[in-house]
Design an enzyme around this catalytic site. Sequence first.
Site, PDB file in Angstrom:
ATOM      1  CG  PHE A  33       4.977   4.959  -1.198  1.00 36.52           C
ATOM      2  CD1 PHE A  33       5.116   6.328  -1.341  1.00 36.52           C
ATOM      3  CD2 PHE A  33       5.801   4.302  -0.304  1.00 36.52           C
ATOM      4  CE1 PHE A  33       6.070   7.033  -0.605  1.00 36.52           C
ATOM      5  CE2 PHE A  33       6.756   4.993   0.437  1.00 36.52           C
ATOM      6  CZ  PHE A  33       6.887   6.356   0.282  1.00 36.52           C
ATOM      7  CG  HIS A  34      -0.378   1.003  -1.138  1.00 35.41           C
ATOM      8  ND1 HIS A  34      -0.534   0.264   0.016  1.00 35.41           N
ATOM      9  CD2 HIS A  34       0.811   0.612  -1.682  1.00 35.41           C
ATOM     10  CE1 HIS A  34       0.505  -0.530   0.180  1.00 35.41           C
ATOM     11  NE2 HIS A  34       1.337  -0.333  -0.836  1.00 35.41           N
ATOM     12  N   PRO A  35      -1.687   4.937  -3.918  1.00 33.63           N
ATOM     13  CG  PRO A  35      -0.724   6.332  -5.541  1.00 33.63           C
ATOM     14  CD  PRO A  35      -0.369   5.324  -4.478  1.00 33.63           C
ATOM     15  CG  ASP A  76      -1.812   6.633  -0.212  1.00 32.10           C
ATOM     16  OD1 ASP A  76      -1.577   5.471  -0.594  1.00 32.10           O
ATOM     17  OD2 ASP A  76      -0.923   7.404   0.208  1.00 32.10           O
ATOM     18  CG  HIS A  77      -3.469   1.611   2.052  1.00 30.95           C
ATOM     19  ND1 HIS A  77      -3.006   0.530   1.311  1.00 30.95           N
ATOM     20  CD2 HIS A  77      -4.825   1.519   2.040  1.00 30.95           C
ATOM     21  CE1 HIS A  77      -4.045  -0.179   0.877  1.00 30.95           C
ATOM     22  NE2 HIS A  77      -5.150   0.408   1.294  1.00 30.95           N
TER      23      HIS A  77
END
Length: 542
Positions: free
Chosen positions: A469-471, A295-296
């Site tokens: 919110f970039h899983p 994730d980021h």
Amino acid sequence: MNTGRRFDYIVIGAGSAGCVMANRLSEDAGTSVLLLEAGGKDSSMFIHMPASAALAARDPKITWGFQTDPEPYLDDRTVDEIRGRVLGGSSSVNGMVANRGNPRDYDGWAANGLPDWSFAHCLPYFRKMETFDKGADDYRGGDGPQHIETCPADNPLDQTFVAAGREAGYPYTEDQNGRQHEGFHIAQRFTRDGKRWSTAAGYLKPVLSRPNLTLQTQTQVHRVVFDGKRAIGVEVGHQGVVESVEAEREVILCGGAISSPQVLLLSGVGDAQHLSEHEMPVVAHVPSVGRHMEDHLIVPIQYTTSKPVSVARKLGQLGRWSLGLQWLLFKKGLGTTNFCETGCFFPSTDDAPYADMQHEFYALRAGIGDSESSAAEGFMFSMGLMRPDSRGRVKLKSANPTDHPSFRFNYLEAADDCKRMIEGVRRTREMVHQSAWDRYRGEEVTPGPQIKSDDEILAWIREVGSTEFHPCSTCRMGTDEGSVTDSEGRVHEVEGLRVVDASIMPNNVTANLNAPVIMIAEKIADRVRGKTPLEPLHPPLG
């Protein structure tokens, strides 16, 4: 399996990937497609008005309510991981930022055993998916389902952000999704005529009248049903009734990086030891299901302004009423913005091979990861680490499909991630101390001028760091033991089951993930249909 309903394809999840798959598969009139969505319709005004994206993201009626396990390197805090549970999935609740990533991201996938996923192979599908407001060229598409608009970026703080970046020696790019990715840029977003343009708007709603496409909402998939090693359907819960539906050709799982591995595990596909802990029968031992999650990580670097020019001055109670009314009546005004109208991709250190940090710039201050939205006078850099070395995992909490899975990202587990985040903060401060900011720069609010040493900066990052919110990457494509799917999303060790979403990304990319996921779905849809892949494109890159 004895069922009353049969379809050629069952697509699980009507999100960024699922809407694409349902559209493209149902283009073949003789092919029947069932699209299953756990949530409901995307009727909320908060979804469609870009300025209310933060409200949509906090609406429990249209999100899953996921929360990480305590993150051991973020002071054991839990982090809310917002995922859409509605038509359009997370494309209906995200920040609408449209970024593809750096071409070297995809060339890295190709170099690690996936030759058909180089940037040259992906570019035709990026072009196919979009209608760019500045028109088509060698890099951009002009007639695709997803509309992408260039932000106006007319607030003086946005203009100062770009000017300061140039002054600090960073490049400026006219199109971060075109020839040159790295540098400062005017942001692009998934909007059209003042409204959010989700994949439900772009791909699903225009084709719902097709007789061979069936959409069923409020339906949660409990498991994929197998006959031996072959997926033959799904078991679902709908309005309190559990039923089975048969798939003649394939089950295509598009649940996202958290839900897709959960469904695989509930279906008996995963690490045999973990399945035995929950007394789950093992269909196939695929040990990497749910592992290698990325994730980021982001932090908010915030400043006050010496002059009242930020967007926040328009967001008082009266201003919000005016904003909403203008948007409702005319689809114009501040209601059309996602508030992130400029940004940049920059390297954290001089020895970084290419840009590994992102700034999403906001002409206001706001809480990141807070349970409620907020806005204050000032400006903010949402700084994110794009290609982390830290890895998380998804596991089952129980064999009950309605229980949320257990997951954590292990942010900052890797020492190099800590170093790059610290250096990113220092470089951001350098940007703000350019003379271009002299007219508007106020006080540093976060981290705060008292936070100076590496240890102090890292302690602050651990205290406030949150998710962009970039899983991704929990069902990675590949050929090694660390993979779950092959280069076309087919799950190892079984037949008739495919995963198509961010979970199959081999590694994270230097971008927000909506555009890459849509591209992935477009590309794999051609493979499912037996179509000849689009020819690779090799335009010059900056």
